[in-house]
Design a protein around this motif. Structure first.
Motif, PDB file in Angstrom:
ATOM      1  N   THR A 114     -34.468 -10.203  15.906  1.00  0.00           N
ATOM      2  CA  THR A 114     -33.608 -10.803  16.926  1.00  0.00           C
ATOM      3  C   THR A 114     -34.093 -12.241  17.144  1.00  0.00           C
ATOM      4  OG1 THR A 114     -34.947  -9.971  18.783  1.00  0.00           O
ATOM      5  CG2 THR A 114     -33.117  -8.583  18.028  1.00  0.00           C
ATOM      6  N   PRO A 115     -33.760 -13.145  16.212  1.00  0.00           N
ATOM      7  CA  PRO A 115     -34.266 -14.516  16.280  1.00  0.00           C
ATOM      8  C   PRO A 115     -33.422 -15.444  17.151  1.00  0.00           C
ATOM      9  CG  PRO A 115     -33.038 -14.229  14.253  1.00  0.00           C
ATOM     10  CD  PRO A 115     -33.008 -12.899  14.967  1.00  0.00           C
ATOM     11  N   ALA A 163     -40.021 -11.543  19.243  1.00  0.00           N
ATOM     12  CA  ALA A 163     -41.030 -10.695  18.620  1.00  0.00           C
ATOM     13  C   ALA A 163     -40.840  -9.222  18.948  1.00  0.00           C
ATOM     14  CB  ALA A 163     -42.421 -11.147  19.056  1.00  0.00           C
ATOM     15  N   GLU A 164     -40.308  -8.936  20.138  1.00  0.00           N
ATOM     16  CA  GLU A 164     -40.145  -7.549  20.583  1.00  0.00           C
ATOM     17  C   GLU A 164     -38.717  -7.025  20.409  1.00  0.00           C
ATOM     18  OE1 GLU A 164     -42.716  -5.704  21.375  1.00  0.00           O
ATOM     19  OE2 GLU A 164     -44.014  -7.447  21.032  1.00  0.00           O
ATOM     20  N   LEU A 165     -37.891  -7.729  19.625  1.00  0.00           N
ATOM     21  CA  LEU A 165     -36.503  -7.327  19.358  1.00  0.00           C
ATOM     22  C   LEU A 165     -35.681  -7.239  20.637  1.00  0.00           C
ATOM     23  CD1 LEU A 165     -36.949  -4.584  16.587  1.00  0.00           C
ATOM     24  CD2 LEU A 165     -36.564  -7.038  16.296  1.00  0.00           C
ATOM     25  N   SER A 200     -30.650 -11.285  22.213  1.00  0.00           N
ATOM     26  CA  SER A 200     -29.315 -10.695  22.050  1.00  0.00           C
ATOM     27  C   SER A 200     -28.642 -11.075  20.739  1.00  0.00           C
ATOM     28  CB  SER A 200     -28.404 -11.099  23.215  1.00  0.00           C
ATOM     29  OG  SER A 200     -28.221 -12.493  23.246  1.00  0.00           O
ATOM     30  N   TYR A 201     -29.302 -11.905  19.912  1.00  0.00           N
ATOM     31  CA  TYR A 201     -28.760 -12.211  18.589  1.00  0.00           C
ATOM     32  C   TYR A 201     -29.594 -11.450  17.562  1.00  0.00           C
ATOM     33  CZ  TYR A 201     -28.028 -14.728  14.204  1.00  0.00           C
ATOM     34  OH  TYR A 201     -27.771 -15.045  12.887  1.00  0.00           O
ATOM     35  N   LYS A 257     -39.155  -5.746   7.940  1.00  0.00           N
ATOM     36  CA  LYS A 257     -39.617  -7.094   8.264  1.00  0.00           C
ATOM     37  C   LYS A 257     -39.003  -7.573   9.580  1.00  0.00           C
ATOM     38  CE  LYS A 257     -39.756 -11.645   5.979  1.00  0.00           C
ATOM     39  NZ  LYS A 257     -39.294 -12.365   4.770  1.00  0.00           N
ATOM     40  N   HIS A 258     -39.807  -8.325  10.353  1.00  0.00           N
ATOM     41  CA  HIS A 258     -39.332  -8.948  11.588  1.00  0.00           C
ATOM     42  C   HIS A 258     -39.583 -10.454  11.492  1.00  0.00           C
ATOM     43  CE1 HIS A 258     -39.033  -4.976  13.445  1.00  0.00           C
ATOM     44  NE2 HIS A 258     -40.261  -4.738  13.035  1.00  0.00           N
ATOM     45  N   ILE A 259     -38.634 -11.249  11.962  1.00  0.00           N
ATOM     46  CA  ILE A 259     -38.717 -12.704  11.877  1.00  0.00           C
ATOM     47  C   ILE A 259     -38.689 -13.304  13.278  1.00  0.00           C
ATOM     48  CG2 ILE A 259     -37.593 -14.801  11.003  1.00  0.00           C
ATOM     49  CD1 ILE A 259     -38.718 -13.031   8.803  1.00  0.00           C
ATOM     50  N   VAL A 260     -39.556 -14.292  13.501  1.00  0.00           N
ATOM     51  CA  VAL A 260     -39.526 -15.105  14.715  1.00  0.00           C
ATOM     52  C   VAL A 260     -39.194 -16.526  14.306  1.00  0.00           C
ATOM     53  CG1 VAL A 260     -40.874 -16.025  16.633  1.00  0.00           C
ATOM     54  CG2 VAL A 260     -41.158 -13.635  15.954  1.00  0.00           C
TER      55      VAL A 260
END
Length: 341
Positions: free
Chosen positions: A279-280, A325-327, A330-331, A5-8
């Protein structure tokens, strides 16, 4: 195969809200003095390979406060070597003048913003993830708790048992329903398959032996238990553009600044299943813009300078959304699971 899963995240706040410039300058002054003193004690420092992929080959990056950063040629992780061991680091974080200043002055001044913008959302993320992945609300442990606001947020979760492991900020002994406090380091504790959830909030960043830490984390979690990791990553936009000009990139707080690639490989080697990697971060563009406005010698391409110095707020939001969205922020945060079988 598990879908990662990826989060924005859509949020906005100013760098100065959580890192007032004059307070950060004083903190850096104190850290510089302590690290330069450490650099004069070579017997306390040990050369190491990449903390993520163990590669021995690195490119020299820059010096900081008498210590040397290198960039791993294999995974891009930025790390300090030679470095102190975890016993020295533990003493530093508990007893140094710089950390007392961080806790008593800097963190206290920014307490409200940190609570609402950083700490509360982190524990909402933990609770939502536990509910989504079904690890259970039994026992949760937080490693190296450094702020009282973390204690308050932890107490507000639905876990039946709450544990602080090697806290850098002690729990209030007067709290009736306060968490248990285990003063030993995670690597020294016997927590065999007891935990439903374990949080390492920017702990990997200041750990000398990361692989030992993760091995113990794996053993402390129940099968199906969740590990929550946050870290500053070297593959982020502001780190790559600002490099040694990034104020937060200092030892020992950023002893390891792993890349996303390096972190994922590290977790896989440790036996964890990756459920979420995101990386939100929301400060990359603001950080670069702030330095570019103050330092005319910062080398940016014409395109990069246009991106960060555009006067249109929606341009900055769109760029930050793209980085998330593209990772490429820097967090980084990760949800990992000890396999059930």
């Amino acid at each position: 195969m598990t879908t990662v899963k990826h989060i924005v995240v859509n949020d906005e706040f100013l760098v100065a809200d959580i890192k007032p410039r004059e307070l950060i300058a004083e903190y850096r002054h104190l850290v510089r003095r302590e690290m330069e003193a450490l650099s004069e004690r070579p017997e306390l420092l040990k050369s190491v390979g990449c903390p993520c992929c163990s590669a021995e080959i690195r490119r020299d990056a820059f010096g900081r406060f008498g210590l040397s950063y290198g960039a791993c040629v294999s995974c891009g992780t930025l790390y300090v070597s030679p470095r102190p061991d975890d016993a020295w680091l533990r003493n530093h974080y508990r007893n140094s003048e710089s950390r007392r200043y961080w806790s008593d002055v800097l963190a206290a001044r920014t307490s409200g913003q940190r609570r609402s913008r950083i700490i509360a959302p982190r524990f909402e993320w933990v609770s939502d993830s536990v509910a989504a992945y079904g690890s259970g609300f039994g026992v949760i442990a937080d490693v190296n708790t450094s702020q009282p606001e973390v204690l308050q947020a932890l107490l507000g979760t639905g876990f039946s048992r709450k544990v602080l492991v090697d806290p850098l900020h002690p729990a209030d002994p007067g709290e009736v329903d306060g968490p248990e406090c285990l003063d030993d380091a995670l690597t020294d504790l016997e927590l065999d398959a007891e935990l439903d959830a374990l949080t390492l909030f920017e702990v990997i960043d200041h750990t000398a032996d990361v692989r030992s830490l993760l091995a113990r984390a794996w053993g402390a979690l129940k099968p199906g238990g969740l590990l929550f990791v946050t870290a500053i990553v070297s593959s982020g936009f502001d780190v790559l553009l600002l490099w040694d000009r990034l104020d937060s990139l200092i030892p020992p707080d950023r002893l390891n600044t792993c890349s996303v690639k390096g972190l994922r490989g590290l977790m896989e080697d440790a036996g964890f299943e990756c459920l979420e990697v995101s990386t939100p971060g929301i400060l990359d563009v603001a950080n670069v813009k702030d330095v570019a406005e103050r330092d005319s010698s910062l080398e940016l391409s014409r395109f990069e300078r246009y991106l960060v110095q555009s006067g249109f707020a929606h341009d900055h939001r769109a760029l930050q959304d793209f980085l998330q969205a593209e990772l490429l922020s820097s967090y980084c945060r990760m949800v990992l699971r000890r396999p059930r079988h």
